[in-house]
Scaffold this motif. Structure first.
Motif, PDB file in Angstrom:
ATOM      1  N   PHE A  97       0.847  -1.196   0.000  1.00 48.12           N
ATOM      2  CA  PHE A  97       0.000   0.000   0.000  1.00 48.12           C
ATOM      3  C   PHE A  97       0.887   1.253   0.000  1.00 48.12           C
ATOM      4  O   PHE A  97       0.625   2.215  -0.730  1.00 48.12           O
ATOM      5  N   SER A  98       1.931   1.222   0.834  1.00 47.53           N
ATOM      6  CA  SER A  98       2.783   2.399   0.994  1.00 47.53           C
ATOM      7  C   SER A  98       3.541   2.729  -0.287  1.00 47.53           C
ATOM      8  O   SER A  98       3.688   3.903  -0.645  1.00 47.53           O
ATOM      9  N   ILE A  99       4.040   1.702  -0.964  1.00 47.76           N
ATOM     10  CA  ILE A  99       4.750   1.928  -2.222  1.00 47.76           C
ATOM     11  C   ILE A  99       3.828   2.597  -3.232  1.00 47.76           C
ATOM     12  O   ILE A  99       4.215   3.542  -3.931  1.00 47.76           O
ATOM     13  N   THR A 100       2.600   2.111  -3.312  1.00 51.37           N
ATOM     14  CA  THR A 100       1.628   2.688  -4.246  1.00 51.37           C
ATOM     15  C   THR A 100       1.312   4.132  -3.879  1.00 51.37           C
ATOM     16  O   THR A 100       1.328   5.025  -4.736  1.00 51.37           O
ATOM     17  N   LEU A 101       1.046   4.383  -2.601  1.00 51.39           N
ATOM     18  CA  LEU A 101       0.759   5.745  -2.147  1.00 51.39           C
ATOM     19  C   LEU A 101       1.966   6.659  -2.348  1.00 51.39           C
ATOM     20  O   LEU A 101       1.814   7.824  -2.744  1.00 51.39           O
ATOM     21  N   PHE A 102       3.144   6.146  -2.069  1.00 49.94           N
ATOM     22  CA  PHE A 102       4.386   6.913  -2.200  1.00 49.94           C
ATOM     23  C   PHE A 102       4.516   7.504  -3.597  1.00 49.94           C
ATOM     24  O   PHE A 102       4.724   8.716  -3.758  1.00 49.94           O
ATOM     25  N   PHE A 103       4.357   6.665  -4.606  1.00 53.02           N
ATOM     26  CA  PHE A 103       4.604   7.127  -5.973  1.00 53.02           C
ATOM     27  C   PHE A 103       3.420   7.903  -6.549  1.00 53.02           C
ATOM     28  O   PHE A 103       3.620   8.775  -7.397  1.00 53.02           O
ATOM     29  N   LYS A 209      15.628  25.185  -8.426  1.00 59.40           N
ATOM     30  CA  LYS A 209      14.998  26.461  -8.791  1.00 59.40           C
ATOM     31  C   LYS A 209      13.508  26.297  -9.098  1.00 59.40           C
ATOM     32  O   LYS A 209      12.961  26.929  -9.996  1.00 59.40           O
ATOM     33  N   ILE A 210      12.837  25.460  -8.314  1.00 58.40           N
ATOM     34  CA  ILE A 210      11.392  25.266  -8.454  1.00 58.40           C
ATOM     35  C   ILE A 210      10.697  26.119  -7.409  1.00 58.40           C
ATOM     36  O   ILE A 210      10.982  26.018  -6.216  1.00 58.40           O
ATOM     37  N   GLU A 211       9.745  26.939  -7.840  1.00 57.88           N
ATOM     38  CA  GLU A 211       9.131  27.908  -6.938  1.00 57.88           C
ATOM     39  C   GLU A 211       7.667  27.613  -6.615  1.00 57.88           C
ATOM     40  O   GLU A 211       7.012  28.420  -5.972  1.00 57.88           O
ATOM     41  N   ASN A 212       7.122  26.461  -7.062  1.00 60.78           N
ATOM     42  CA  ASN A 212       5.684  26.237  -6.847  1.00 60.78           C
ATOM     43  C   ASN A 212       5.337  25.911  -5.402  1.00 60.78           C
ATOM     44  O   ASN A 212       4.186  26.003  -4.998  1.00 60.78           O
ATOM     45  N   GLY A 213       6.354  25.511  -4.590  1.00 59.65           N
ATOM     46  CA  GLY A 213       6.117  25.299  -3.172  1.00 59.65           C
ATOM     47  C   GLY A 213       5.391  24.021  -2.819  1.00 59.65           C
ATOM     48  O   GLY A 213       5.137  23.751  -1.639  1.00 59.65           O
ATOM     49  N   LEU A 214       5.033  23.191  -3.786  1.00 60.42           N
ATOM     50  CA  LEU A 214       4.305  21.961  -3.509  1.00 60.42           C
ATOM     51  C   LEU A 214       5.251  20.886  -2.978  1.00 60.42           C
ATOM     52  O   LEU A 214       6.320  20.653  -3.550  1.00 60.42           O
ATOM     53  N   ILE A 215       4.849  20.267  -1.877  1.00 59.33           N
ATOM     54  CA  ILE A 215       5.653  19.203  -1.279  1.00 59.33           C
ATOM     55  C   ILE A 215       4.781  17.973  -1.094  1.00 59.33           C
ATOM     56  O   ILE A 215       3.753  18.035  -0.413  1.00 59.33           O
ATOM     57  N   PRO A 216       5.145  16.841  -1.678  1.00 56.98           N
ATOM     58  CA  PRO A 216       4.400  15.600  -1.423  1.00 56.98           C
ATOM     59  C   PRO A 216       4.788  15.044  -0.051  1.00 56.98           C
ATOM     60  O   PRO A 216       5.848  14.415   0.099  1.00 56.98           O
ATOM     61  N   PHE A 217       3.969  15.292   0.956  1.00 56.10           N
ATOM     62  CA  PHE A 217       4.318  14.954   2.338  1.00 56.10           C
ATOM     63  C   PHE A 217       4.210  13.450   2.605  1.00 56.10           C
ATOM     64  O   PHE A 217       4.902  12.917   3.481  1.00 56.10           O
ATOM     65  N   GLY A 218       3.351  12.774   1.854  1.00 57.47           N
ATOM     66  CA  GLY A 218       3.129  11.348   2.069  1.00 57.47           C
ATOM     67  C   GLY A 218       4.398  10.505   2.023  1.00 57.47           C
ATOM     68  O   GLY A 218       4.624   9.672   2.919  1.00 57.47           O
ATOM     69  N   PRO A 219       5.249  10.670   1.007  1.00 56.37           N
ATOM     70  CA  PRO A 219       6.479   9.876   0.959  1.00 56.37           C
ATOM     71  C   PRO A 219       7.357  10.034   2.197  1.00 56.37           C
ATOM     72  O   PRO A 219       7.962   9.060   2.657  1.00 56.37           O
ATOM     73  N   PHE A 220       7.399  11.228   2.764  1.00 57.84           N
ATOM     74  CA  PHE A 220       8.241  11.442   3.940  1.00 57.84           C
ATOM     75  C   PHE A 220       7.624  10.805   5.187  1.00 57.84           C
ATOM     76  O   PHE A 220       8.345  10.325   6.068  1.00 57.84           O
ATOM     77  N   LEU A 221       6.305  10.794   5.263  1.00 52.83           N
ATOM     78  CA  LEU A 221       5.633  10.079   6.350  1.00 52.83           C
ATOM     79  C   LEU A 221       5.926   8.587   6.263  1.00 52.83           C
ATOM     80  O   LEU A 221       6.208   7.927   7.271  1.00 52.83           O
ATOM     81  N   ILE A 222       5.865   8.054   5.066  1.00 55.38           N
ATOM     82  CA  ILE A 222       6.102   6.618   4.865  1.00 55.38           C
ATOM     83  C   ILE A 222       7.548   6.256   5.205  1.00 55.38           C
ATOM     84  O   ILE A 222       7.806   5.266   5.909  1.00 55.38           O
ATOM     85  N   ILE A 223       8.492   7.054   4.721  1.00 55.15           N
ATOM     86  CA  ILE A 223       9.907   6.795   5.012  1.00 55.15           C
ATOM     87  C   ILE A 223      10.165   6.841   6.518  1.00 55.15           C
ATOM     88  O   ILE A 223      10.949   6.042   7.050  1.00 55.15           O
ATOM     89  N   SER A 224       9.507   7.769   7.213  1.00 54.77           N
ATOM     90  CA  SER A 224       9.709   7.918   8.653  1.00 54.77           C
ATOM     91  C   SER A 224       9.074   6.778   9.440  1.00 54.77           C
ATOM     92  O   SER A 224       9.566   6.412  10.518  1.00 54.77           O
ATOM     93  N   ALA A 225       7.991   6.210   8.922  1.00 57.67           N
ATOM     94  CA  ALA A 225       7.250   5.192   9.665  1.00 57.67           C
ATOM     95  C   ALA A 225       7.797   3.785   9.496  1.00 57.67           C
ATOM     96  O   ALA A 225       7.773   2.981  10.436  1.00 57.67           O
ATOM     97  N   ILE A 226       8.295   3.462   8.323  1.00 56.53           N
ATOM     98  CA  ILE A 226       8.656   2.070   8.009  1.00 56.53           C
ATOM     99  C   ILE A 226       9.651   1.451   8.992  1.00 56.53           C
ATOM    100  O   ILE A 226       9.450   0.301   9.434  1.00 56.53           O
ATOM    101  N   PRO A 227      10.730   2.139   9.404  1.00 57.24           N
ATOM    102  CA  PRO A 227      11.670   1.488  10.334  1.00 57.24           C
ATOM    103  C   PRO A 227      11.023   1.022  11.632  1.00 57.24           C
ATOM    104  O   PRO A 227      11.456   0.028  12.233  1.00 57.24           O
TER     105      PRO A 227
END
Length: 236
Positions: A97-103, A209-227
């Protein structure tokens, strides 16, 4: 020894095939969310591609190799790491599930309910005996507090800045993580994910040099949780 090697090869190729299913979901779920296709069409595409053997030749699409390799390595590692088959299958489910959500989030800035809600429900079921969270109470409180804690931040930011600081999908993903590993580790996960997100934002702004400010927060939550799944599992 030879039988163990054969088992690892079998698990590896099962991981490759599951990675292909993840790829199909990554392609089709955003289309469903944006009403380009129906849920019935997603299921048909899955059924058709699973039956079409040529689609399941390992590494037949260079753009999708990474996901296939990740799922294969994940399954092989879990097969090696866990003696308990229940824990192994449970963490396999979470990671698929996490891999799918991540990408999906990485590409579309989207964490769809069609994946988040089942992940919350499965997390509660898996933790009826506290497999990862220690107790069902910890799991239930984790699911509730995970959502509410970020919703308060989301609401305050929305009122002050008049824009959404994060998507509601992020809140549901934190709820799912809380359902799986309990409420005790949520502050740690959110803090680490926020720091990773900040580093990603700085990299985008000053290096790419990307200025749109969009951050996909989900991947970082997943990386932090898995260990934590490998540190908190409690079944013998």
């Amino acid at each position: 020894m030879i039988y163990q090697i054969i088992n690892y090869f079998i698990i590896f190729f099962i991981g490759i095939y599951l990675g292909k299913i993840c790829n199909l979901l990554i392609e089709n779920i955003p289309k469903y969310i944006y009403e380009e296709i129906t849920l019935k069409e997603i299921l048909f595409n899955l059924k058709f591609n699973i039956k079409k053997i040529s689609n399941f030749i390992p590494f037949n699409n260079k753009n999708k190799i990474i996901i296939e390799i990740i799922t294969a390595i994940v399954l092989v590692f879990n097969f090696y790491y866990f003696d308990n088959i229940i824990l192994m299958l449970s963490i396999d489910i979470f990671l698929l599930f996490s891999i799918t959500l991540f990408f999906i989030d990485l590409k579309y800035y989207l964490l769809p309910n069609i994946l988040n809600f089942p992940l919350i429900f499965i997390g509660l079921i898996v933790n009826i005996n506290g497999s990862f969270s220690g107790s069902f109470f910890n799991s239930f409180v984790g699911a509730i507090s995970g959502y509410l804690s970020l919703y308060i931040i989301y609401y305050i930011y929305l009122k002050i800045r008049k824009i959404e600081g994060m998507g509601l999908g992020d809140l549901k993903l934190v709820s799912a993580i809380g359902a799986w590993i309990g409420y005790q580790e949520l502050l740690y996960i959110i803090t680490i994910a926020s720091l990773l997100g900040l580093c990603y934002s700085i990299y985008n702004k000053y290096v790419k040099k990307i200025e749109n400010g969009l951050i996909p927060f989900g991947p970082f939550l997943i990386i932090s949780a898995i260990p934590l799944f490998y540190l908190t599992s409690t079944l013998p």
